[in-house]
Design an enzyme around this catalytic site. Structure first.
Site, PDB file in Angstrom:
ATOM      1  N   GLU A 165      11.761   2.657  14.206  1.00  0.00           N
ATOM      2  CA  GLU A 165      10.928   3.747  13.674  1.00  0.00           C
ATOM      3  C   GLU A 165       9.598   3.744  14.416  1.00  0.00           C
ATOM      4  O   GLU A 165       9.356   2.909  15.291  1.00  0.00           O
ATOM      5  CB  GLU A 165      10.705   3.572  12.170  1.00  0.00           C
ATOM      6  CG  GLU A 165      10.019   2.269  11.808  1.00  0.00           C
ATOM      7  CD  GLU A 165       9.944   2.015  10.302  1.00  0.00           C
ATOM      8  OE1 GLU A 165       9.843   2.968   9.529  1.00  0.00           O
ATOM      9  OE2 GLU A 165       9.964   0.827   9.931  1.00  0.00           O
ATOM     10  N   LYS A 203       6.483  -1.884   1.892  1.00  0.00           N
ATOM     11  CA  LYS A 203       5.293  -1.298   2.533  1.00  0.00           C
ATOM     12  C   LYS A 203       4.138  -2.278   2.394  1.00  0.00           C
ATOM     13  O   LYS A 203       3.198  -2.083   1.604  1.00  0.00           O
ATOM     14  CB  LYS A 203       4.975   0.087   1.938  1.00  0.00           C
ATOM     15  CG  LYS A 203       4.131   0.945   2.891  1.00  0.00           C
ATOM     16  CD  LYS A 203       4.202   2.407   2.517  1.00  0.00           C
ATOM     17  CE  LYS A 203       3.228   3.270   3.278  1.00  0.00           C
ATOM     18  NZ  LYS A 203       3.359   3.273   4.727  1.00  0.00           N
ATOM     19  N   LEU A 235      11.105   1.188   7.019  1.00  0.00           N
ATOM     20  CA  LEU A 235      10.539   1.653   5.757  1.00  0.00           C
ATOM     21  C   LEU A 235      11.297   2.922   5.336  1.00  0.00           C
ATOM     22  O   LEU A 235      11.474   3.833   6.153  1.00  0.00           O
ATOM     23  CB  LEU A 235       9.060   2.002   5.956  1.00  0.00           C
ATOM     24  CG  LEU A 235       8.351   2.411   4.670  1.00  0.00           C
ATOM     25  CD1 LEU A 235       8.020   1.167   3.850  1.00  0.00           C
ATOM     26  CD2 LEU A 235       7.082   3.181   4.971  1.00  0.00           C
ATOM     27  N   ARG A 237       8.298   3.980  -4.603  1.00  0.00           N
ATOM     28  CA  ARG A 237       8.377   3.001  -3.495  1.00  0.00           C
ATOM     29  C   ARG A 237       7.343   1.887  -3.696  1.00  0.00           C
ATOM     30  O   ARG A 237       7.613   0.716  -3.428  1.00  0.00           O
ATOM     31  CB  ARG A 237       8.161   3.712  -2.159  1.00  0.00           C
ATOM     32  CG  ARG A 237       8.380   2.817  -0.956  1.00  0.00           C
ATOM     33  CD  ARG A 237       8.361   3.573   0.348  1.00  0.00           C
ATOM     34  NE  ARG A 237       7.057   4.162   0.616  1.00  0.00           N
ATOM     35  CZ  ARG A 237       6.808   5.043   1.598  1.00  0.00           C
ATOM     36  NH1 ARG A 237       7.794   5.445   2.391  1.00  0.00           N
ATOM     37  NH2 ARG A 237       5.603   5.526   1.776  1.00  0.00           N
ATOM     38  N   TYR A 241       0.833  -1.197   0.000  1.00  0.00           N
ATOM     39  CA  TYR A 241       0.000   0.000   0.000  1.00  0.00           C
ATOM     40  C   TYR A 241       0.866   1.244   0.000  1.00  0.00           C
ATOM     41  O   TYR A 241       2.080   1.184   0.188  1.00  0.00           O
ATOM     42  CB  TYR A 241      -0.951   0.002   1.207  1.00  0.00           C
ATOM     43  CG  TYR A 241      -0.312   0.360   2.538  1.00  0.00           C
ATOM     44  CD1 TYR A 241       0.540  -0.524   3.176  1.00  0.00           C
ATOM     45  CD2 TYR A 241      -0.553   1.582   3.149  1.00  0.00           C
ATOM     46  CE1 TYR A 241       1.125  -0.207   4.401  1.00  0.00           C
ATOM     47  CE2 TYR A 241       0.026   1.912   4.378  1.00  0.00           C
ATOM     48  CZ  TYR A 241       0.860   1.008   4.991  1.00  0.00           C
ATOM     49  OH  TYR A 241       1.439   1.332   6.187  1.00  0.00           O
TER      50      TYR A 241
HETATM   51  N1  PDD Z   1       2.916   5.267   7.214  1.00  0.00           N
HETATM   52  N2  PDD Z   1       7.558   4.054   8.838  1.00  0.00           N
HETATM   53  C1  PDD Z   1       6.407   3.351   8.839  1.00  0.00           C
HETATM   54  C2  PDD Z   1       6.378   2.019   9.505  1.00  0.00           C
HETATM   55  C3  PDD Z   1       5.272   3.879   8.193  1.00  0.00           C
HETATM   56  O1  PDD Z   1       4.130   3.163   8.187  1.00  0.00           O
HETATM   57  C4  PDD Z   1       5.339   5.154   7.589  1.00  0.00           C
HETATM   58  C5  PDD Z   1       4.165   5.765   6.891  1.00  0.00           C
HETATM   59  C6  PDD Z   1       6.560   5.852   7.639  1.00  0.00           C
HETATM   60  C7  PDD Z   1       6.725   7.201   6.992  1.00  0.00           C
HETATM   61  O2  PDD Z   1       6.784   7.090   5.592  1.00  0.00           O
HETATM   62  P1  PDD Z   1       6.314   8.303   4.657  1.00  0.00           P
HETATM   63  O3  PDD Z   1       7.075   9.497   5.102  1.00  0.00           O
HETATM   64  O4  PDD Z   1       6.706   7.873   3.296  1.00  0.00           O
HETATM   65  O5  PDD Z   1       4.824   8.445   4.850  1.00  0.00           O
HETATM   66  C8  PDD Z   1       7.641   5.270   8.265  1.00  0.00           C
HETATM   67  C9  PDD Z   1       1.734   5.710   6.527  1.00  0.00           C
HETATM   68  C10 PDD Z   1       1.519   7.183   6.589  1.00  0.00           C
HETATM   69  C11 PDD Z   1       0.549   4.893   7.020  1.00  0.00           C
HETATM   70  O6  PDD Z   1       0.725   3.700   7.167  1.00  0.00           O
HETATM   71  O7  PDD Z   1      -0.539   5.454   7.228  1.00  0.00           O
END
Ligand code: PDD
Length: 288
Positions: A181, A148, A206, A52, A33
Site C-alpha cells: 500500500e 493503525k 491497513l 477501526r 490513531y
Molecule cells: N492514513 N494505508 C495506510 C498505511 C494509511 O496510513 C492510510 C491512511 C490508508 C488509508 O486509510 P483510510 O482510507 O481509512 O484513510 C491506507 C491516514 C490518512 C494518515 O495517516 O494520515
C-alpha cells in the site's frame, strides 16, 4: 483565534496542549490513531473510522479508553470550536503516562486521548487535477500493519524518499515485489481489461475506510473489483492507478518510478470514482 486541541478532557489552544514525556506514545509508539475527513463541517465515514479505532485498541489491549460515543462528541466539538468546514480531524490514544519507563503494561494508568483539526482543501485539490507521481520502496514495517499504530517511522522514511524524488507518495513493496500500500494511502490499479485491483485485507495492510467505499461505488458502476496482490511490473503496465485515503479521498497516479501510467494523465475511471466518492461523502455529510 488559535485552533483548539483536546487533551484528556480539556479543550486548549493547540500551542499550549501538552502530554507528559513519560507518555507511552512518545516513549514506545504505544498507541493508535485515526484521521477522518471533514466536509461541510461534518465528519465523513466516521463510524468506519471509529470502529477501526476500537479494533486497533482491542488488538493492542489498550483498555479503559473513553467510549467511541464520547470520542465522536469530542471530534464534533473540535470541528465546531475551530469552525472547521473542510479538512481533517486527527485523534490519538496511547496507553498513557506511567510513573516510570517500563516496557510492560503499567497498572492503573489511564490512556491519553488527544485530538486536533487541520484545515485542508480536500475537494478542490490541485493534486486531483494534475495527478500524483509515486515511487516504490521496500516495505520496512512490522508484521501487524492492520493496526493503525502511531509507529510510523517506516512510512515517514518512505514519504520522505518520495518527496526527495520529486514525488508525492511512496508505494511500499513486499519481498516478492508485490505492492502492499502507500505510505499513508491504499494503492489501486485498473488493468487494461478494466478490472479494479487492490490488495486483499490482511495483517499486511491497513484496511482503508476510503478503499471500502470506493470498491462499493466501483462495483455499482459495473466495474469488476478484485482483491489480490499485484506486482510492481503489473502496476507499471496498468491502464490507470490511483490512491485512496481519508486525507485525499482519491488521487490519480500518473507515474510510478518515473514510468508513465496509461497516457501519463489522470485516468478517466479514477476521475469518475473521485466524483462519485465526493458525491457520496457530500450526501453522507448532509444526512448526518
Ligand atoms: N492514513 N494505508 C495506510 C498505511 C494509511 O496510513 C492510510 C491512511 C490508508 C488509508 O486509510 P483510510 O482510507 O481509512 O484513510 C491506507 C491516514 C490518512 C494518515 O495517516 O494520515
Amino acid at each position: 483565534m488559535p485552533d483548539i486541541a483536546y487533551v484528556n478532557g480539556a479543550y486548549i489552544p493547540i500551542a499550549e496542549a501538552r502530554v507528559s514525556i513519560l507518555d507511552r506514545g512518545f516513549l514506545f509508539a504505544d498507541g493508535v490513531y485515526e484521521v477522518a475527513a471533514v466536509i461541510d463541517g461534518r465528519l465523513i465515514d466516521n463510524e468506519a473510522h471509529l470502529s477501526r479505532l476500537a479494533r486497533s485498541l482491542r488488538e493492542l489491549r489498550i483498555e479503559n479508553s473513553p467510549s467511541m460515543t464520547h470520542i465522536a462528541e469530542v471530534e464534533a466539538e473540535l470541528v465546531a470550536r475551530n469552525g472547521l468546514s473542510e479538512g481533517l480531524v486527527y485523534l490519538q490514544i496511547t496507553r498513557g503516562a506511567a510513573s516510570d519507563r517500563d516496557f510492560g503494561f503499567p497498572q492503573d494508568t489511564a490512556p491519553t486521548l488527544v485530538a486536533f483539526t487541520q484545515r485542508k482543501n480536500i475537494i478542490a485539490s490541485i493534486a486531483a487535477d494534475t495527478g500524483v507521481n509515486v515511487i516504490t520502496v521496500p516495505d520496512l514495517r512490522w508484521a501487524r500493519r492492520d493496526i493503525k499504530s502511531v509507529a510510523l517511522l517506516a512510512q515517514v522514511l518512505a514519504k520522505q524518499a518520495a518527496l526527495e524524488a520529486g514525488c508525492q507518495e511512496a508505494w511500499m513493496v513486499d519481498r516478492d515485489s508485490f505492492v502492499t500500500e502507500g505510505s499513508s494511502s491504499t494503492a489501486f490499479i485498473l488493468t487494461k481489461t478494466d478490472v479494479l485491483v487492490t490488495r486483499a485485507n490482511s495483517a499486511e495492510i491497513l484496511p482503508g475506510c476510503t478503499r471500502k467505499v470506493v470498491q462499493t461505488l466501483a462495483a455499482r458502476e459495473g466495474l469488476m473489483v478484485e482483491e489480490r496482490s499485484f506486482s510492481v511490473d503489473e502496476a507499471y503496465d496498468a491502464k490507470e492507478a490511483f490512491l485512496t485515503s481519508a486525507s485525499n479521498l482519491i488521487l490519480p497516479v500518473i507515474s510510478i518510478d518515473g514510468r508513465a501510467i496509461g497516457s501519463g494523465k489522470p485516468g478517466e475511471k479514477s476521475g469518475l470514482l473521485r466524483t462519485l466518492y465526493i458525491e457520496w461523502a457530500t450526501n453522507a455529510a448532509q444526512s448526518s
